[in-house]
Write a protein that holds these residues in place. Sequence first.
Motif, PDB file in Angstrom:
ATOM      1  N   ILE A 238       0.586  -1.638   0.230  1.00 11.29           N
ATOM      2  CA  ILE A 238      -0.041  -0.275   0.487  1.00 11.29           C
ATOM      3  C   ILE A 238       0.975   1.227   0.256  1.00 11.29           C
ATOM      4  O   ILE A 238       1.487   1.600   0.902  1.00 11.29           O
ATOM      5  CB  ILE A 238      -0.411   0.345   0.953  1.00 11.29           C
ATOM      6  N   PRO A 239       0.771   1.862  -0.589  1.00 11.43           N
ATOM      7  CA  PRO A 239       1.205   3.504  -0.985  1.00 11.43           C
ATOM      8  C   PRO A 239       1.216   4.008   0.343  1.00 11.43           C
ATOM      9  O   PRO A 239       0.209   4.683   0.807  1.00 11.43           O
ATOM     10  CB  PRO A 239       0.919   4.373  -2.665  1.00 11.43           C
ATOM     11  N   VAL A 240       2.326   4.641   0.821  1.00 13.36           N
ATOM     12  CA  VAL A 240       1.840   5.696   1.947  1.00 13.36           C
ATOM     13  C   VAL A 240       0.862   6.841   1.216  1.00 13.36           C
ATOM     14  O   VAL A 240       0.613   7.400   2.477  1.00 13.36           O
ATOM     15  CB  VAL A 240       3.693   6.361   1.960  1.00 13.36           C
ATOM     16  N   THR A 270     -12.742   0.617   1.575  1.00 12.57           N
ATOM     17  CA  THR A 270     -11.382  -0.333   1.684  1.00 12.57           C
ATOM     18  C   THR A 270     -11.150   0.084   1.335  1.00 12.57           C
ATOM     19  O   THR A 270     -11.004   1.034   0.312  1.00 12.57           O
ATOM     20  CB  THR A 270     -12.028  -1.211   1.170  1.00 12.57           C
ATOM     21  N   PRO A 271      -9.348  -0.079   0.861  1.00 16.66           N
ATOM     22  CA  PRO A 271      -8.264   0.421  -0.022  1.00 16.66           C
ATOM     23  C   PRO A 271      -8.293   0.209  -1.125  1.00 16.66           C
ATOM     24  O   PRO A 271      -8.447  -1.513  -1.097  1.00 16.66           O
ATOM     25  CB  PRO A 271      -6.744   0.525   1.058  1.00 16.66           C
ATOM     26  N   GLN A 272      -7.519   0.720  -2.665  1.00 18.40           N
ATOM     27  CA  GLN A 272      -6.836   0.004  -3.273  1.00 18.40           C
ATOM     28  C   GLN A 272      -5.568  -0.255  -3.191  1.00 18.40           C
ATOM     29  O   GLN A 272      -4.852  -0.351  -2.879  1.00 18.40           O
ATOM     30  CB  GLN A 272      -7.168   1.015  -4.639  1.00 18.40           C
ATOM     31  N   THR A 273      -5.375  -1.699  -3.453  1.00 17.89           N
ATOM     32  CA  THR A 273      -4.109  -2.251  -3.090  1.00 17.89           C
ATOM     33  C   THR A 273      -3.904  -3.394  -3.832  1.00 17.89           C
ATOM     34  O   THR A 273      -4.246  -3.394  -4.759  1.00 17.89           O
ATOM     35  CB  THR A 273      -3.874  -3.298  -1.012  1.00 17.89           C
ATOM     36  N   ARG A 274      -2.602  -3.421  -4.120  1.00 19.95           N
ATOM     37  CA  ARG A 274      -1.756  -3.977  -4.972  1.00 19.95           C
ATOM     38  C   ARG A 274      -1.275  -6.120  -4.430  1.00 19.95           C
ATOM     39  O   ARG A 274      -0.546  -5.704  -2.966  1.00 19.95           O
ATOM     40  CB  ARG A 274      -1.029  -3.330  -5.809  1.00 19.95           C
ATOM     41  N   SER A 275      -1.142  -6.884  -5.018  1.00 17.93           N
ATOM     42  CA  SER A 275      -0.354  -8.522  -4.783  1.00 17.93           C
ATOM     43  C   SER A 275       0.889  -8.100  -4.395  1.00 17.93           C
ATOM     44  O   SER A 275       1.710  -7.024  -5.084  1.00 17.93           O
ATOM     45  CB  SER A 275      -0.563  -9.063  -5.128  1.00 17.93           C
ATOM     46  N   HIS A 276       1.767  -8.684  -3.408  1.00 20.02           N
ATOM     47  CA  HIS A 276       2.841  -8.229  -3.093  1.00 20.02           C
ATOM     48  C   HIS A 276       3.656  -9.833  -2.716  1.00 20.02           C
ATOM     49  O   HIS A 276       2.570 -11.006  -2.503  1.00 20.02           O
ATOM     50  CB  HIS A 276       2.750  -7.983  -2.301  1.00 20.02           C
ATOM     51  N   ASP A 277       4.970 -10.061  -3.616  1.00 20.72           N
ATOM     52  CA  ASP A 277       5.593 -11.271  -2.871  1.00 20.72           C
ATOM     53  C   ASP A 277       6.459 -11.261  -1.970  1.00 20.72           C
ATOM     54  O   ASP A 277       6.911  -9.904  -1.821  1.00 20.72           O
ATOM     55  CB  ASP A 277       6.000 -11.963  -4.393  1.00 20.72           C
TER      56      ASP A 277
END
Length: 277
Positions: A238-240, A270-277
């Motif tokens: 999640i971007p700061v 709810t936020p807009q997020t992205r997956s992360h490995d």
Amino acid sequence: MNQWSRLKLTRSWWLFSELLGRVEVWNTSGDFAADVRILEDRSALEFLTPAGFRPPIAEWGLLVGDAVHNARSALDALVWDLAHSEGATPGAPHRVMFPVTKSEREWKSTVKSLETVPEGPLERMRLAQPWAVESPEPNQSWLKILSRLDNDDKHRGRVVALPMQESIGLDMNGLSLGEPLPEGGYMHMWGSGLDGTEPAGTPFARFGLGARIAGDPAVHRTASIQLAPAVVVFDQMIPVAALQQEMLGFIRGLLDEVAAGAELHETWITPQTRSHD
């Protein structure tokens, strides 16, 4: 919203702004470039960690933690005022805080210490609980994310700042493409990113162009790097900037909703997020 909640929320905003300003100064102070290599099967480009790339991640993480804690304190300050309204005295004042629970059963147990909070605000807090909010993703609740970030910072210090994939600039001149690939175009960034822990030459990202790279470009290729800080929570990056804009916007709305019954905008949940490995 009471005065102390407003001050805490303002302080959180200021700390996020301070962090973003420091990152901008750090980006401007150096001209960082990563070597780019073509994979052996020519299906994608890989970006390699440059030598001497040591962003002050720990310092940035401290600012994130302080900002998050002030945001969490803004919610607790409101509940403290509500629990003492009209001269009331809660039986367990050390347990008076904004509850963030995992289930309705946990909620019923937790709110026993909030017996002096008026029924209306208490019900509005219940409706904002992560388990009470309909969402396709169980961990995509700003209230749940805020609570986890605050606890991570207090207990394990795992709040960090990471670069985002949009901050990688690549000059595509000189590259030609051949046959299309079924996976299409993509950008994949490993979890460690450019946090300064990996040695020079370690891949930190891969860029698929949607087709096999043709020919044999002779020009040595590099990509410019500009950092944009983020946090990783519940395997989401999640971007700061989203914490500052979206999460604090949600908290501001929630404070007004709980205190005065003002309508809480659904898109703040709810936020807009992205997956992360």
